[in-house]
Design a protein around this motif. Sequence first.
Motif, PDB file in Angstrom:
ATOM      1  N   VAL A 121       7.218  40.131  10.786  1.00 24.88           N
ATOM      2  CA  VAL A 121       6.795  38.749  10.969  1.00 24.88           C
ATOM      3  C   VAL A 121       7.819  37.997  11.825  1.00 24.88           C
ATOM      4  CG1 VAL A 121       6.305  36.570   9.784  1.00 24.88           C
ATOM      5  CG2 VAL A 121       5.451  38.725   8.828  1.00 24.88           C
ATOM      6  N   VAL A 122       9.091  38.210  11.560  1.00 28.16           N
ATOM      7  CA  VAL A 122      10.145  37.570  12.347  1.00 28.16           C
ATOM      8  C   VAL A 122      10.078  38.030  13.801  1.00 28.16           C
ATOM      9  CG1 VAL A 122      12.641  37.248  12.607  1.00 28.16           C
ATOM     10  CG2 VAL A 122      11.628  37.341  10.314  1.00 28.16           C
ATOM     11  N   VAL A 123       9.867  39.325  14.014  1.00 27.07           N
ATOM     12  CA  VAL A 123       9.789  39.860  15.375  1.00 27.07           C
ATOM     13  C   VAL A 123       8.594  39.270  16.118  1.00 27.07           C
ATOM     14  CG1 VAL A 123       9.396  41.954  16.737  1.00 27.07           C
ATOM     15  CG2 VAL A 123      11.055  41.976  14.852  1.00 27.07           C
ATOM     16  N   TYR A 124       7.436  39.242  15.501  1.00 26.25           N
ATOM     17  CA  TYR A 124       6.250  38.669  16.164  1.00 26.25           C
ATOM     18  C   TYR A 124       6.469  37.201  16.504  1.00 26.25           C
ATOM     19  CZ  TYR A 124       2.712  42.391  15.984  1.00 26.25           C
ATOM     20  OH  TYR A 124       1.974  43.510  16.209  1.00 26.25           O
ATOM     21  N   ARG A 125       7.049  36.431  15.565  1.00 21.53           N
ATOM     22  CA  ARG A 125       7.287  35.005  15.825  1.00 21.53           C
ATOM     23  C   ARG A 125       8.278  34.845  16.979  1.00 21.53           C
ATOM     24  NH1 ARG A 125       4.905  30.219  15.579  1.00 21.53           N
ATOM     25  NH2 ARG A 125       4.535  30.246  13.340  1.00 21.53           N
ATOM     26  N   ALA A 126       9.342  35.631  16.963  1.00 26.30           N
ATOM     27  CA  ALA A 126      10.335  35.540  18.041  1.00 26.30           C
ATOM     28  C   ALA A 126       9.721  35.907  19.388  1.00 26.30           C
ATOM     29  CB  ALA A 126      11.534  36.439  17.737  1.00 26.30           C
ATOM     30  N   MET A 127       8.937  36.968  19.422  1.00 24.34           N
ATOM     31  CA  MET A 127       8.319  37.378  20.685  1.00 24.34           C
ATOM     32  C   MET A 127       7.309  36.336  21.166  1.00 24.34           C
ATOM     33  SD  MET A 127       9.998  40.019  21.429  1.00 24.34           S
ATOM     34  CE  MET A 127       9.104  40.601  22.855  1.00 24.34           C
ATOM     35  N   ALA A 128       6.595  35.717  20.252  1.00 25.83           N
ATOM     36  CA  ALA A 128       5.668  34.649  20.630  1.00 25.83           C
ATOM     37  C   ALA A 128       6.436  33.465  21.213  1.00 25.83           C
ATOM     38  CB  ALA A 128       4.833  34.215  19.430  1.00 25.83           C
ATOM     39  N   GLU A 129       7.584  33.153  20.623  1.00 24.45           N
ATOM     40  CA  GLU A 129       8.401  32.047  21.142  1.00 24.45           C
ATOM     41  C   GLU A 129       8.980  32.391  22.516  1.00 24.45           C
ATOM     42  OE1 GLU A 129       8.516  28.968  19.923  1.00 24.45           O
ATOM     43  OE2 GLU A 129       7.079  29.741  18.481  1.00 24.45           O
ATOM     44  N   ILE A 130       9.356  33.628  22.712  1.00 21.73           N
ATOM     45  CA  ILE A 130       9.839  34.056  24.029  1.00 21.73           C
ATOM     46  C   ILE A 130       8.722  33.906  25.055  1.00 21.73           C
ATOM     47  CG2 ILE A 130      10.571  36.061  25.384  1.00 21.73           C
ATOM     48  CD1 ILE A 130      12.176  36.930  22.843  1.00 21.73           C
ATOM     49  N   GLU A 131       7.531  34.352  24.693  1.00 26.63           N
ATOM     50  CA  GLU A 131       6.377  34.239  25.603  1.00 26.63           C
ATOM     51  C   GLU A 131       6.078  32.778  25.902  1.00 26.63           C
ATOM     52  OE1 GLU A 131       2.369  33.417  26.733  1.00 26.63           O
ATOM     53  OE2 GLU A 131       3.087  33.058  24.704  1.00 26.63           O
ATOM     54  N   ARG A 156      15.974  28.346  25.941  1.00 22.14           N
ATOM     55  CA  ARG A 156      15.264  29.473  25.329  1.00 22.14           C
ATOM     56  C   ARG A 156      16.164  30.195  24.331  1.00 22.14           C
ATOM     57  NH1 ARG A 156      12.982  33.497  29.585  1.00 22.14           N
ATOM     58  NH2 ARG A 156      14.343  32.244  30.832  1.00 22.14           N
ATOM     59  N   ALA A 157      17.407  30.440  24.734  1.00 28.19           N
ATOM     60  CA  ALA A 157      18.354  31.127  23.860  1.00 28.19           C
ATOM     61  C   ALA A 157      18.598  30.310  22.598  1.00 28.19           C
ATOM     62  CB  ALA A 157      19.657  31.386  24.603  1.00 28.19           C
ATOM     63  N   ASP A 158      18.688  28.989  22.731  1.00 29.20           N
ATOM     64  CA  ASP A 158      18.891  28.123  21.564  1.00 29.20           C
ATOM     65  C   ASP A 158      17.703  28.205  20.613  1.00 29.20           C
ATOM     66  OD1 ASP A 158      21.338  27.287  22.552  1.00 29.20           O
ATOM     67  OD2 ASP A 158      20.572  25.381  23.328  1.00 29.20           O
ATOM     68  N   SER A 159      16.516  28.076  21.153  1.00 29.81           N
ATOM     69  CA  SER A 159      15.302  28.036  20.343  1.00 29.81           C
ATOM     70  C   SER A 159      15.057  29.357  19.622  1.00 29.81           C
ATOM     71  CB  SER A 159      14.113  27.696  21.246  1.00 29.81           C
ATOM     72  OG  SER A 159      12.910  27.846  20.551  1.00 29.81           O
ATOM     73  N   VAL A 160      14.993  30.441  20.377  1.00 31.06           N
ATOM     74  CA  VAL A 160      14.704  31.745  19.768  1.00 31.06           C
ATOM     75  C   VAL A 160      15.904  32.210  18.945  1.00 31.06           C
ATOM     76  CG1 VAL A 160      14.026  34.136  20.211  1.00 31.06           C
ATOM     77  CG2 VAL A 160      13.106  32.302  21.635  1.00 31.06           C
ATOM     78  N   GLY A 161      17.107  31.913  19.422  1.00 26.94           N
ATOM     79  CA  GLY A 161      18.306  32.304  18.691  1.00 26.94           C
ATOM     80  C   GLY A 161      18.355  31.690  17.309  1.00 26.94           C
TER      81      GLY A 161
END
Length: 128
Positions: A70-80, A90-95
């Motif tokens: 779930v964390v990986v999917y959310r992070a990848m969605a935020e990267i997209e 981007r680094a701040d938000s996803v980080g």
Amino acid sequence: TDDVYTDDIVYWNGALQYLDGVIESPSTPTALRTDAHLLRAMASIRGGNREGADADLSMAEKLSPNARRVVVYRAMAEIERSAGVEACARADSVGALVRGKEYVFSASDPWLASWRRVEQQWRAGCKE
């Protein structure tokens, strides 16, 4: 070509319909329901429905808040979602998202190691 794009949307919209049945069935176990929400989020993103993706990611987080996937999917969605946004932001938000759930990853997790390399590259050009 336009046909490929149209076929892709039809494919992902079809996937959404099948996943609805899994999610709506009262006999679906929580882990499978979580996975169906994650797959539906991916299908929504591919089909251009960001709001639908966010809703499914939120449901997956509610069902399985400490699941690595779930964390990986959310992070990848935020990267997209942040494509085109300045790298430091981007680094701040996803980080922040990943650091808040870092405990779900093992110390040797390959996805986490990859994320750290990407974050480091994004931060390389940031001004302190």
